[in-house]
Enzyme design. Sequence first.
Site, PDB file in Angstrom:
ATOM      1  N   LYS A  28       0.839  -1.209   0.000  1.00 14.13           N
ATOM      2  CA  LYS A  28       0.000   0.000   0.000  1.00 14.13           C
ATOM      3  C   LYS A  28       0.868   1.250   0.000  1.00 14.13           C
ATOM      4  O   LYS A  28       0.649   2.197  -0.757  1.00 14.13           O
ATOM      5  CB  LYS A  28      -0.920  -0.022   1.227  1.00 14.13           C
ATOM      6  CG  LYS A  28      -1.772   1.215   1.391  1.00 14.13           C
ATOM      7  CD  LYS A  28      -2.735   1.389   0.242  1.00 14.13           C
ATOM      8  CE  LYS A  28      -3.461   2.704   0.332  1.00 14.13           C
ATOM      9  NZ  LYS A  28      -4.229   2.998  -0.878  1.00 14.13           N
ATOM     10  N   CYS A  55      -3.504  10.860   1.903  1.00 14.20           N
ATOM     11  CA  CYS A  55      -2.826   9.634   1.474  1.00 14.20           C
ATOM     12  C   CYS A  55      -1.437   9.964   0.989  1.00 14.20           C
ATOM     13  O   CYS A  55      -0.452   9.827   1.693  1.00 14.20           O
ATOM     14  CB  CYS A  55      -3.642   8.973   0.366  1.00 14.20           C
ATOM     15  SG  CYS A  55      -5.306   8.616   0.847  1.00 14.20           S
TER      16      CYS A  55
HETATM   17  N1  LIG Z   1      -9.934   8.996   1.008  1.00 10.86           N
HETATM   18  C1  LIG Z   1      -9.111   8.333   0.224  1.00 10.86           C
HETATM   19  O1  LIG Z   1      -8.996   8.537  -1.000  1.00 10.86           O
HETATM   20  C2  LIG Z   1      -8.238   7.284   0.831  1.00 10.86           C
HETATM   21  C3  LIG Z   1      -7.389   6.717  -0.007  1.00 10.86           C
HETATM   22  C4  LIG Z   1      -6.569   5.769   0.478  1.00 10.86           C
HETATM   23  C5  LIG Z   1      -6.598   5.365   1.782  1.00 10.86           C
HETATM   24  N2  LIG Z   1      -7.476   5.916   2.607  1.00 10.86           N
HETATM   25  C6  LIG Z   1      -7.454   5.394   3.966  1.00 10.86           C
HETATM   26  O2  LIG Z   1      -8.769   5.315   4.526  1.00 10.86           O
HETATM   27  C7  LIG Z   1      -8.791   6.062   5.734  1.00 10.86           C
HETATM   28  C8  LIG Z   1     -10.144   6.702   5.904  1.00 10.86           C
HETATM   29  O3  LIG Z   1     -10.293   7.594   4.835  1.00 10.86           O
HETATM   30  P1  LIG Z   1     -11.650   8.359   4.598  1.00 10.86           P
HETATM   31  O4  LIG Z   1     -11.455   9.158   3.350  1.00 10.86           O
HETATM   32  O5  LIG Z   1     -12.808   7.430   4.706  1.00 10.86           O
HETATM   33  O6  LIG Z   1     -11.702   9.366   5.858  1.00 10.86           O
HETATM   34  P2  LIG Z   1     -12.941  10.286   6.269  1.00 10.86           P
HETATM   35  O7  LIG Z   1     -12.364  11.394   7.085  1.00 10.86           O
HETATM   36  O8  LIG Z   1     -13.793  10.595   5.096  1.00 10.86           O
HETATM   37  O9  LIG Z   1     -13.842   9.332   7.222  1.00 10.86           O
HETATM   38  C9  LIG Z   1     -13.331   8.828   8.427  1.00 10.86           C
HETATM   39  C10 LIG Z   1     -14.544   8.427   9.277  1.00 10.86           C
HETATM   40  O10 LIG Z   1     -14.061   7.734  10.426  1.00 10.86           O
HETATM   41  C11 LIG Z   1     -14.776   8.194  11.554  1.00 10.86           C
HETATM   42  N3  LIG Z   1     -13.975   7.920  12.746  1.00 10.86           N
HETATM   43  C12 LIG Z   1     -12.931   8.618  13.233  1.00 10.86           C
HETATM   44  N4  LIG Z   1     -12.471   8.019  14.359  1.00 10.86           N
HETATM   45  C13 LIG Z   1     -13.236   6.907  14.558  1.00 10.86           C
HETATM   46  C14 LIG Z   1     -13.272   5.879  15.533  1.00 10.86           C
HETATM   47  N5  LIG Z   1     -12.401   5.873  16.560  1.00 10.86           N
HETATM   48  N6  LIG Z   1     -14.215   4.898  15.428  1.00 10.86           N
HETATM   49  C15 LIG Z   1     -15.097   4.919  14.394  1.00 10.86           C
HETATM   50  N7  LIG Z   1     -15.124   5.866  13.438  1.00 10.86           N
HETATM   51  C16 LIG Z   1     -14.199   6.846  13.533  1.00 10.86           C
HETATM   52  C17 LIG Z   1     -15.012   9.666  11.288  1.00 10.86           C
HETATM   53  O11 LIG Z   1     -16.066  10.163  12.086  1.00 10.86           O
HETATM   54  C18 LIG Z   1     -15.333   9.642   9.799  1.00 10.86           C
HETATM   55  O12 LIG Z   1     -16.703   9.452   9.577  1.00 10.86           O
HETATM   56  C19 LIG Z   1      -7.651   7.075   5.543  1.00 10.86           C
HETATM   57  O13 LIG Z   1      -7.134   7.560   6.724  1.00 10.86           O
HETATM   58  C20 LIG Z   1      -6.623   6.299   4.796  1.00 10.86           C
HETATM   59  O14 LIG Z   1      -5.867   5.520   5.719  1.00 10.86           O
HETATM   60  C21 LIG Z   1      -8.292   6.883   2.193  1.00 10.86           C
HETATM   61  C1  LIG Z   2      -6.621   3.783  -2.282  1.00 14.53           C
HETATM   62  C2  LIG Z   2      -5.787   4.955  -2.369  1.00 14.53           C
HETATM   63  O1  LIG Z   2      -4.899   5.159  -1.590  1.00 14.53           O
HETATM   64  N1  LIG Z   2      -6.067   5.789  -3.339  1.00 14.53           N
HETATM   65  C3  LIG Z   2      -5.325   6.990  -3.434  1.00 14.53           C
HETATM   66  C4  LIG Z   2      -6.163   8.022  -4.071  1.00 14.53           C
HETATM   67  O2  LIG Z   2      -5.377   9.151  -3.927  1.00 14.53           O
HETATM   68  P1  LIG Z   2      -6.009  10.568  -3.710  1.00 14.53           P
HETATM   69  O3  LIG Z   2      -7.483  10.490  -3.577  1.00 14.53           O
HETATM   70  O4  LIG Z   2      -5.249  11.186  -2.606  1.00 14.53           O
HETATM   71  O5  LIG Z   2      -5.798  11.283  -5.092  1.00 14.53           O
HETATM   72  P2  LIG Z   2      -4.527  11.379  -6.038  1.00 14.53           P
HETATM   73  O6  LIG Z   2      -5.058  11.284  -7.412  1.00 14.53           O
HETATM   74  O7  LIG Z   2      -3.452  10.439  -5.639  1.00 14.53           O
HETATM   75  O8  LIG Z   2      -4.041  12.908  -5.772  1.00 14.53           O
HETATM   76  C5  LIG Z   2      -3.347  13.262  -4.605  1.00 14.53           C
HETATM   77  C6  LIG Z   2      -2.876  14.697  -4.823  1.00 14.53           C
HETATM   78  O9  LIG Z   2      -1.859  14.706  -5.840  1.00 14.53           O
HETATM   79  C7  LIG Z   2      -2.223  15.580  -6.896  1.00 14.53           C
HETATM   80  N2  LIG Z   2      -1.748  14.980  -8.138  1.00 14.53           N
HETATM   81  C8  LIG Z   2      -2.160  13.734  -8.480  1.00 14.53           C
HETATM   82  C9  LIG Z   2      -1.676  13.145  -9.625  1.00 14.53           C
HETATM   83  C10 LIG Z   2      -0.762  13.848 -10.449  1.00 14.53           C
HETATM   84  O10 LIG Z   2      -0.311  13.361 -11.504  1.00 14.53           O
HETATM   85  N3  LIG Z   2      -0.390  15.112 -10.071  1.00 14.53           N
HETATM   86  C11 LIG Z   2      -0.854  15.690  -8.926  1.00 14.53           C
HETATM   87  O11 LIG Z   2      -0.493  16.818  -8.606  1.00 14.53           O
HETATM   88  C12 LIG Z   2      -3.739  15.712  -6.806  1.00 14.53           C
HETATM   89  O12 LIG Z   2      -4.169  16.958  -7.316  1.00 14.53           O
HETATM   90  C13 LIG Z   2      -3.966  15.627  -5.306  1.00 14.53           C
HETATM   91  O13 LIG Z   2      -3.801  16.886  -4.694  1.00 14.53           O
HETATM   92  O14 LIG Z   2      -6.401   7.747  -5.440  1.00 14.53           O
HETATM   93  C14 LIG Z   2      -5.218   7.621  -6.226  1.00 14.53           C
HETATM   94  C15 LIG Z   2      -5.591   7.358  -7.662  1.00 14.53           C
HETATM   95  O15 LIG Z   2      -6.301   8.516  -8.116  1.00 14.53           O
HETATM   96  C16 LIG Z   2      -4.374   6.484  -5.678  1.00 14.53           C
HETATM   97  O16 LIG Z   2      -3.180   6.407  -6.411  1.00 14.53           O
HETATM   98  C17 LIG Z   2      -4.062   6.784  -4.234  1.00 14.53           C
HETATM   99  O17 LIG Z   2      -3.300   5.690  -3.717  1.00 14.53           O
END
Ligand SMILES: NC(=O)c1ccc[n+]([C@@H]2O[C@H](COP(=O)([O-])OP(=O)(O)OC[C@H]3O[C@@H](n4cnc5c(N)ncnc54)[C@H](O)[C@@H]3O)[C@@H](O)[C@H]2O)c1
Ligand SMILES: CC(=O)N[C@@H]1[C@@H](OP(=O)(O)OP(=O)(O)OC[C@H]2O[C@@H](n3ccc(=O)[nH]c3=O)[C@H](O)[C@@H]2O)O[C@H](CO)[C@@H](O)[C@@H]1O
Length: 453
Positions: free
Chosen positions: A235, A289
């Site tokens: 990851k 992330c």
């Molecule tokens: N958003 C993305 O694109 C993304 C991508 C890759 C990985 N992730 C991973 O997923 C995780 C969560 O992301 P997200 O976008 O859903 O975050 P988010 O902020 O949208 O949602 C997090 C949720 O968790 C809840 N929460 C916080 N503490 C808690 C607890 N102790 N028990 C139960 N619920 C709790 C919050 O109230 C909120 O509703 C990230 O921290 C990251 O590790 C997210």
């Molecule tokens: C499951 C998970 O972990 N998913 C993550 C999620 O990542 P994310 O939601 O955080 O979005 P990202 O697209 O990574 O963008 C992050 C920031 O980087 C900027 N950016 C991006 C590309 C580029 O060429 N130039 C840039 O400047 C963009 O504007 C933004 O601010 O989706 C991605 C696939 O979309 C995954 O790869 C990534 O693991």
Amino acid sequence: MTNLRSGLYNAKLPPAGQRQAFRKGSVPVAVYGLGKMGLPLAAVYASVTGHVVGVDIDDDVVRTINDGECHVAKEPGLPELVSEQVERGALRATTDSVAAAHTASVHVIIVPTPLTDDREPDLAAFEAVLDSIAAGLAPGDVVVVECTVPPGTSSGLVVPHLEANSDVSRGEFGVAFCPERTSSGRALQDITESHPKIVGGVDAESTRVASLIYGEITSNEVIAVSDATTAESVKLFEGVYRDVNIALANELARARDDLGIDVREAIDAANTQPYCNIHTPGPGVGGHCIPWYPYFITSRVSDDMPLLLTAREVNDSMPSFTADTLRDEMADAGRTLDGATVAVLGVTYRPGVAETRATPAAGVIDRLNEHGATVLAVDPMLDDDVVASFGATPVSLSDLSSHTLDAVVVVTPHEEFDHIDWAAFDDLVVVDGRGTLGDIGHSVYTIGGGPRR
Ligand SMILES: NC(=O)c1ccc[n+]([C@@H]2O[C@H](COP(=O)([O-])OP(=O)(O)OC[C@H]3O[C@@H](n4cnc5c(N)ncnc54)[C@H](O)[C@@H]3O)[C@@H](O)[C@H]2O)c1
Ligand SMILES: CC(=O)N[C@@H]1[C@@H](OP(=O)(O)OP(=O)(O)OC[C@H]2O[C@@H](n3ccc(=O)[nH]c3=O)[C@H](O)[C@@H]2O)O[C@H](CO)[C@@H](O)[C@@H]1O
């Protein structure tokens, strides 16, 4: 109905019977964290198993979901899926994490794992969930970690934490790291089909159970790696690959004026080689992330890792570079940023996602303020108080043309900006961070692309 007396870990049923039990709701699931990632995941689990309790600490989130509503914006298909699963009794939400842990045999953790101010992984929320799971853990249960954690967390923190705080011993319960590879805006598709699912357990039985579960969740391949630490590293490797490659694009974009070319054009042409995948330059790298994952690795590695940290420096320099570029473009036009009125378009970290963690807009606004500008900001996904918290005056998109603007910086090109009437403004100097503007009748400098007068 297949009777499964306990969970899937060390289950006596043959695999086919275990899969049937999982799909028939005989293996209750708890999903901890119902945000942008957790709610889609919980809804998919509910559609497969018919028996999911979602846990969140936010009363409004829980209430919204139990009303069959969806609080996550711009996620195609999610409102309908949540409503359907709540309606049929397959998904309910609660703030009572311990009660949920007592009912569940599969515990899926997807809560925020941010950074502390000194750039250490902050696992406070994660460990709070472990405490709840421990209170309800039973032999046969399996804990699935989907949120990003530092390498070694599943084996080095989760197992001992659960063993120490429950009556269950290692070898009686499973732990697997199964990272969500989900991008906001396409979550359901990503969870169920877009990418192979990586699973890695703290032992072979944990890996087996995780593979069985995700064989039912995704139509794509399930890739079982050697162990949980390998899966955790997969990851993070994905994320640092992206951060480093964005930094390469940004470093090339910073050289644009010296090279006298459109760097974006050159990147596109270079990427026609199959071994070349230079990413896209922009005003910075946001979200919780990509800008954070490098520190999840460096915090656990004794070596210096200069490439990861240098890439972070390059990407973190882009917000200031973007604001300084506007200053220079204004000067070229015989104007000054000091005292100018500038509109920042887009405050979230990327279009269509209501998330401001690590947003590049923060650095752009700060630098524009340092240059003496009066900074307005427009973001259709954010409330005014959130926009104002970044040090800009919130303006609605509909009111924008009522302001006399000297300049505009496009940080995050929400689709709503496609309908801006640029003819309503006079003689703007524009910096386009994302290369989304065509000929708008004003002077435009695109980060990486260069000036178009
Ligand atoms: N958003 C993305 O694109 C993304 C991508 C890759 C990985 N992730 C991973 O997923 C995780 C969560 O992301 P997200 O976008 O859903 O975050 P988010 O902020 O949208 O949602 C997090 C949720 O968790 C809840 N929460 C916080 N503490 C808690 C607890 N102790 N028990 C139960 N619920 C709790 C919050 O109230 C909120 O509703 C990230 O921290 C990251 O590790 C997210
Ligand atoms: C499951 C998970 O972990 N998913 C993550 C999620 O990542 P994310 O939601 O955080 O979005 P990202 O697209 O990574 O963008 C992050 C920031 O980087 C900027 N950016 C991006 C590309 C580029 O060429 N130039 C840039 O400047 C963009 O504007 C933004 O601010 O989706 C991605 C696939 O979309 C995954 O790869 C990534 O693991």
